[in-house]
Structures are given as C-alpha cells and as structure tokens.
Scaffold this active site. Structure first.
Site, short mmCIF file in Angstrom:
data_model
loop_
_atom_site.label_atom_id
_atom_site.label_comp_id
_atom_site.label_asym_id
_atom_site.label_seq_id
_atom_site.Cartn_x
_atom_site.Cartn_y
_atom_site.Cartn_z
N ASP A 163 -16.58 17.45 -16.56
CA ASP A 163 -17.23 17.85 -18.27
C ASP A 163 -18.73 16.97 -17.28
OD1 ASP A 163 -14.25 17.50 -18.73
OD2 ASP A 163 -14.24 16.02 -19.87
N LEU A 201 -17.35 14.92 -32.91
CA LEU A 201 -16.42 13.61 -33.11
C LEU A 201 -14.79 13.50 -33.17
CD1 LEU A 201 -19.44 13.44 -36.66
CD2 LEU A 201 -19.45 12.67 -33.46
N ASN A 256 -11.62 10.70 -31.61
CA ASN A 256 -11.30 9.82 -30.93
C ASN A 256 -11.80 9.10 -29.98
OD1 ASN A 256 -9.83 7.38 -31.93
ND2 ASN A 256 -8.75 8.13 -29.22
N ASP A 262 -7.78 6.10 -36.55
CA ASP A 262 -7.83 6.98 -37.31
C ASP A 262 -8.86 7.37 -38.45
OD1 ASP A 262 -7.01 9.72 -38.80
OD2 ASP A 262 -4.60 9.58 -38.14
N MET A 263 -9.51 8.19 -38.54
CA MET A 263 -10.74 8.70 -39.36
C MET A 263 -10.33 9.01 -40.99
SD MET A 263 -13.40 8.34 -40.50
CE MET A 263 -15.25 7.80 -39.13
#
Length: 398
Positions: A145, A206, A208, A279-280
C-alpha cells in the site's frame, strides 16, 4: 493467465481469482474467524455462493478450505495451476520501492518492519508463508500500500522533529491507500485519453479510512496519511490531523492513560467521536435534527476541501479530481458539499449528474469546468493482480 490475490489478516484471508486476459474476477471470497470454533469460508463464483462452516485452526488450514471451495465451484483445482499469487501488504516501510517477487530476504524485511504495522504485517507474513507451501513453484509477488507514495520528495515526507531520531527509527510520512490511488488515477487518465506519466490529479479515497493524494505526472508527490493511517482527513473513528499537545494535556489532567492513547485516537475519535456514529450514511440521515451529526458532516467535508486547496497549490495544474471509496463513490451529498465553492479552482460539479442513480465510472462536471471530476470505483484487488502479472513478466525477460 490466472492470478490469485490474497489479503491475509490476523484471523482472515480475503481472496479473489482473476482471468487476466479479460482483467475479470471469476471467483472471490473470504475465510474468516481463523483460530475459532466459528470459522467460516465463503466463495462466490458462477453466480452461486459456496460455503463451509467448521473450526479452522490456522492460515494453512484456511488455505486448504479455500482450495476445497475452488474445486467445488470448478474454478480452480489446485493452487499449482496458477500463473501467480499476489499478496497485499499494508506497510513496506523504507525497504520497498516497488512490488517484488517473494523470496526469503523479502519475507525477512517484511518481518523486520512489522513494528510499523503490528496489526497487519504479521498476518500478511502468515498468509505468504502458508500459500508458498501450498502452491508448488508458482511465483508470489508482494504489492505494498505504501509503495506508490515512495516517490514523495523528502521535504514532503519528513516530519519537523529531531532529524537524527527520525532517521534512526524510520519516522516519516509513508502514506497508505496507494494501490487504490494508483488504480483510480490510471483509470481517470485512460478516460481522458491521457498518458498516465503526463497526468496530474487530486485523488480522494473516502471511506471509513480516508486519504487524499496529490499525483503529478503519474507519481504520488504528497498524501494525507503519515507514519500510520491516523494522520490527515477526519475518518470514521480516527481523528486525522490534530495538535499533538491535546494528548499531552489529557494525560496531564488524568483524562487519558498511556495505554488508552491508541484506542482514543484510532477508535473513539473521527465522526464517531463527534456525533456517536462512524457511518457517513447515518450521519447524513441524522443531520436535519441532530446538530452534532451536522457538525461532523461539515468538519469532514471542510477538512477534505482544505486538502484539495493545498494539493492544487502544490500541483499548479490539475487534470482531474477523483472520488473513490465507500463515501466517495456512494455519498452525493458529501461530494457536493466538498465541491461547493471550488469554482475559482475550475471545479464545477453538475448537480443532476452528481445525484444521478447511475453507478460505476462516471464524470460529474458541467461544461464550465476546467478540471474534470470523476467518480471511479476502486478495485485494489485488480490492481494487485495487474502488478503481480507485470512483475512476473518482467522477471521472465531477465
């Protein structure tokens, strides 16, 4: 050419099998709760779901169960049939600047830098070792990553802390989500008919976990996450950027203890710390009647907007703004709030296109935009498979 991608955690193995001639996934699944009596393995292939429930004591047994599911679904009869196996590795530290064929020295280096990612790298290593035992002479490739961000200049990745201490203990900005940022930027460049090496973008992963990345001529030159994924944007449960003196103050007044700091910053902060939900979707639903939810939403979007402005200043010329990740792909309210008032930068998002029910790769800008705005669903597994194939083919040329 068949490539298997493995993402091995401490108690799980996520896997996906790709047919590379078509860049197509033909099977995917997970082995979860390894080491417990409630272990479970699921594979989806051929529009069907295959499942096994039984105690799985370790990663070696987990791979055996995965193999059983492959045979049952008739997608693969043995790992030795594969052309390559790609492994997702969260942290490559300063040791790795590209994806690598796995050998003993590579495994030793990953083990050496495990203190930088104690929750992830040990599980990755267990997955690699057991997969190598089960797959004969199939080449294995590690894809990090952090590697995409290894092109950052030192003035971007170095912290303003005592230099010698930072050098000795490898303290610097590493960045994460690199595989995702690279994939979506390559896709956006392709959609614009541009060569990736000439492409400038601001990429927003975008979810969590959330990060921004400035890409210049196809290379990462800055990113919001740092030594760990804690730095940068406000996230579901992570604080993002903050004054470190806050922690010192809370320790001094007895609100925090030393062994509580990590949980406080990584699991009790972010959206969750502000309004009680990470949670959005829940945050957006509650905004009309909940001031704290509204505040969390506005803080999240404001922080992203600040990074867009900063990266615009650094890049000078921007071809595209890219949204990806669970929030970036599926939260039009959030995208709209972030892009509002950015017209002076050339970012004009068309309201109807943004709120359209259309899914998949899409362009959101209107005719007045100077910068293209894209939604690109990320596909880190496919990018790992592509990298794995590239490394194997390059080795074959030697």
């Amino acid at each position: 050419m068949k490539i298997l991608v493995l993402n091995s955690g401490s108690s799980s193995i996520k896997f996906q099998l790709f047919l590379m001639e078509e860049n197509r996934s033909i099977a995917s699944g997970i082995v979860e709760q390894i080491g417990s009596e409630n272990s479970r393995a699921v594979l989806k292939a051929n529009s069907k779901e295959y499942e096994k429930k039984r105690a799985i004591k370790d990663h070696h047994e987990g791979l055996d169960v995965m193999n059983e599911l492959f045979r049952e679904s008739n997608t693969l009869h043995d790992l030795s049939e594969l052309d390559g196996i790609g492994h997702r590795i969260v942290h490559g530290g300063e040791s790795f600047f590209s994806s690598m064929i796995v050998d003993d020295s590579v495994i030793a280096k990953i083990e050496q830098i495990s203190p930088l990612a104690p929750l992830h790298n040990p599980g990755h290593i267990a997955g690699i070792k057991n997969a190598m035992q089960s797959s004969g002479d199939v080449p294995h490739v590690v894809v990090f990553d952090t590697v995409f961000h290894q092109t950052m200049p030192e003035y971007a990745y170095r912290y303003a802390l005592p230099y010698d201490i930072c050098k000795e203990h490898h303290i610097r900005k590493y960045g994460f989500h690199g595989t995702s940022h690279r994939y979506v930027c390559k896709r956006a460049a392709s959609l614009m008919g541009m060569e990736f090496q000439n492409f400038n973008a601001i990429s927003l992963h975008l979810g969590n976990g959330a990060s921004a990345c400035a890409v210049q001529n196809g290379k990462s030159i800055d990113t919001s996450m740092g030594l760990s994924p804690l730095e940068g944007l406000i996230m579901g449960t992570r604080s993002g950027d903050m004054d470190p003196a806050v922690v010192v103050y809370l320790l001094n007044i007895g609100v925090l203890k030393w062994d509580e700091i990590d949980t406080f910053l990584n699991k009790k902060s972010g959206l969750f710390g502000i309004c009680g939900s990470s949670d959005m979707r829940d945050v957006v639903t509650r905004m009309a009647n909940d001031e704290r939810a509204k505040l969390a939403f506005e803080m999240f979007c404001y922080r992203v907007k600040k990074y867009i402005g900063a990266y615009y200043a650094v890049l000078g010329h921007v071809d595209a703004l890219i949204f990806t990740g669970g929030i970036g792909e599926n939260a039009p309210n959030t995208r709209q709030k972030i892009c509002d008032d950015l017209k002076h930068l050339g970012i004009h998002v068309n309201h109807d296109l943004n709120f359209s029910k259309e899914r998949g790769e899409r362009c959101l800008d209107d005719k007045n935009a100077k910068i293209k705005t894209f939604v690109i669903p990320t596909n880190e597994e496919l990018e790992i498979a592509i990298e794995t194939m590239r490394v194997i083919k390059e080795r074959a040329k030697i």
